[in-house]
Structure formats: structure tokens, C-alpha cells
Design a protein around this motif. Structure first.
Motif: not given
Length: 382
Positions: A378-382, A113-115, A375-376, A118, A92
Motif C-alpha cells: 500500500k505504501a509503495r502504490i500510495a 478502502t480505496e477500491e 502494508q508495504e 471507488s 475498482y
């Protein structure tokens, strides 16, 4: 080879197609076309404009996963003699030293991609020169418009990890424009031709005894691969090989590079996962051509990715390391680069590894395309 692997599954094209519903083999086979298409896209985007401001102090490539590896490939092709350092950032934050004198290349196949976003925001804030590579009509392309960054659109072939050459070629042409890479159009075309040849040899209809990727996949099944490169270029290919083991085959792998691996990883030959360690005694050196199906204690498997440009001492280390492995009953597979140019050599090593990992997945009954754990997460930290 473990009993969990099904060799017959790799000799039936219909069974291969059924086991690969996401078409990962087709995606891998698109590599040559990606090179040609990405070269046109980069030229049409005006990649030559990067030269207007002269050579940057450094190039920083920011990207994650299958997008981030493009920065490593760029550095490998430019080589140790490159006039500017090339650094890949996976995270990041942008290093504190990056500023207006540097070129920051943000690479994201999805463009979201979020990183990567950023780091791109931070690079724009610091006034760095910018090049963005990724999906059109994405957050990355919007950011490029807002920051007046040069943007090269890339068409995904399916998965980011399978779009490696579509993402990498714009970086190579950027470095060429800046006088940092010797990658003429003829080399791009010769590399594409070599990739087509690898795809032909590794095609689903080619039987295991003549298909190098199927053969290596069956050799690795059930073992723990230690993948070593014999140069910085081959070391990058070794890292890619293990990433593809993880994502395609859902399988572990340890990557290394000579000579460093001889200062630490080589000791694993004598440990729990070494065959001599797990069986309680040394294997007969004359018996390393034994039928692998007879192994009851699967262990380490050394995969050596051989570059054609090896330091003389590394050549010695490679030969001795292989001997040490075989003396201890550790299976060894050697894969040699093809071609002369650095781009040709790394492309052929990567291509074969891509095919090996897809066929390993199929032999183990694993769908190579989806990445549910990612994918899981990413979903958990969203």
C-alpha cells in the motif's frame, strides 16, 4: 509435520499468549459477540427502511479482503434459490449492468478502502440504491451522508479479517428485510451460541490432543493445503480458510469446491507435490494412519470441508476423492459443519478454520496479526 513447527508451543497457554502479541486469538473468539452487537447496530441504523423501495433486481457487494468475504457469505446463506442474484465485486469498477434497480452494498471495516470507495462513488452516480457498512467517522460514512445512503457503523475488533461477523450480519439483515434470506433472530442467536462452543473447544488452555484446531494445525504444518468444500456454502468457507492461511499464518493454500475440483485439482495428487510423486512410488494404502512425524517429504494435504447439505453425486465424489488421495499417500483431514441452518453451518466451518490458521502461525513461530507485505504494498502504490 515439519520440523519447523513446535508442538510444545501449542500446549503452553503462556507461550501462546506471548506468541500472539496482537491478540488474534481474542479477536477470533469475539465472533459470537460480533453477531449480537452487529444485529443491534443494524436495527438501530434503520435497516428495515430498505424494504420501502421493494426488492432490488440484484445485490452487488463491494469490498476487499476480510470485508469482501461478507458478500460471499451472504450469497452462501441466501443459497441458490435466492430470488435475486448476489454478486461480490473486488476491484475498482462496477459492472456495467448495475443501475437504479439494484442495491449496492459497500463494505469496508476501515471505511477507507480505496477500491470500495471507488465503486461506491460509481454506484451513487448511477443512482443505485445504497447501503454502506463500516467504520464510523470514516470516508465511507462521510460518503453515505453525502449520498443519503443507509449507513451501519461497525466496531472493528482489531483486524478486518477478524471482524467478519460484525461486517456480515448487517448484510444478512438487509437481505432478510428484502425477503431474500430466512435468518430470524433465533438463528442469529443459535449461531452465536455455536460459535461460543467452538471457541471453548479451541481455547488456548485446551491441549492439542483434545483441541481440534491445534490438532489440525499440527497436521498441516509443512504440508501444502488443498482445501475443498463439498457445496457452494462449504466452498466459500474453503476460500476463507485459504485467505486466513495467507494472512494469519503467512502460508500458502489452494481452495476448491466439489465437483469442479475433481475436474482439475485432483490431478495434483499425481504430481510433484503429491507424496507418491515426490517419493518416487505409491504409499502403502494401509499406512495412512502412520505417524506424520516420520514423513520426510512433506507434500499435499487435502482438507475437506463437509457440508451437511451435499448433492448425492458430490457425496460420492467426496468419498472417492478422499480414497484417491489416500491411495497416493496424500494426507487427508475432514472437517464437518455443525448446525442445521446455512448460517450455522458456514459459521462453524469458518470459525474452526480461523483458529487453525492462528495456531499454525504460532506453531511455526509467526506472529498472526501483522500483515507487513500488505502494508508495504500500500505504501509503495500510495
Amino acid at each position: 509435520m515439519t520440523d519447523a513447527a513446535d508442538p510444545a508451543a501449542l500446549d503452553d497457554p503462556a507461550a501462546i499468549e506471548a506468541a500472539d502479541p496482537g491478540g488474534m486469538l481474542r479477536q477470533v473468539a469475539s465472533s459470537a459477540a460480533q453477531i449480537r452487537e452487529a444485529a443491534r447496530a443494524a436495527v438501530e441504523a434503520g435497516i428495515d427502511r430498505l424494504a420501502e423501495d421493494g426488492r432490488p433486481r440484484a445485490i452487488v457487494v463491494t469490498g476487499m479482503g476480510g470485508s469482501g468475504i461478507s458478500g460471499d457469505v451472504l450469497a452462501a446463506v441466501c443459497g441458490l434459490g435466492c430470488a435475486a442474484p448476489i454478486v461480490t465485486v473486488r476491484g475498482y469498477r462496477l459492472p456495467g449492468w448495475v443501475g437504479a434497480a439494484d442495491l449496492v452494498i459497500a463494505v469496508s471495516c476501515s471505511g477507507g478502502t480505496e477500491e470500495t470507495l471507488s465503486v461506491a462513488v460509481e454506484a451513487a452516480r448511477r443512482g443505485a440504491r445504497l447501503l454502506f457498512v463500516g467504520c464510523a467517522d470514516s470516508p465511507l460514512s462521510e460518503m453515505a451522508a453525502q449520498s443519503r445512503a443507509l449507513f451501519v457503523p461497525v466496531r472493528s475488533v482489531g483486524q478486518p479479517r477478524a471482524t467478519l461477523w460484525g461486517l456480515t450480519v448487517p448484510l444478512l439483515l438487509a437481505a432478510r428485510t428484502l425477503g431474500l434470506a430466512d435468518v430470524p433472530d433465533e438463528v442469529l442467536e443459535s449461531t452465536a451460541t455455536l460459535l461460543e462452543d467452538v471457541s471453548h473447544r479451541c481455547r488456548p488452555g485446551s491441549e492439542s490432543f483434545v483441541n481440534p484446531a491445534k490438532r489440525v494445525a499440527l497436521e498441516l504444518a509443512g504440508d501444502i493445503p488443498m482445501v475443498w468444500g463439498t457445496s457452494p456454502l462449504a466452498g466459500t468457507a474453503a476460500y476463507r480458510f485459504c485467505c486466513q492461511l495467507n494472512e494469519n499464518a503467512k502460508y500458502p493454500g489452494v481452495h476448491g469446491e466439489l465437483p469442479e475440483a475433481d475436474h482439475n485439482q485432483v490431478m495434483a495428487f499425481d504430481g510433484f507435490f503429491g507424496r507418491s510423486g515426490s517419493s518416487g512410488g505409491s504409499a502403502d494404502p494401509a499406512d495412512f494412519f502412520r505417524d506424520r512425524a516420520d514423513d520426510v517429504d512433506n507434500g499435499l494435504h487435502l482438507v475437506v470441508l463437509r457440508d451437511l447439505d451435499e448433492h448425492p453425486q458430490v457425496l460420492k465424489r467426496r468419498e472417492v476423492s478422499i480414497g484417491l488421495a489416500r491411495d497416493r499417500g496424500v494426507a487427508v483431514t475432514e472437517i464437518a459443519a455443525e448446525g442445521e441452518h446455512p448460517l450455522e453451518r458456514i459459521a462453524t466451518l469458518i470459525a474452526l478454520g480461523d483458529y487453525v490458521t492462528v495456531y499454525l502461525a504460532i506453531a511455526l513461530g509467526v506472529d498472526p496479526t501483522p500483515v507487513p507485505a500488505i502494508q508495504e504494498l500500500k505504501a509503495r502504490i500510495a
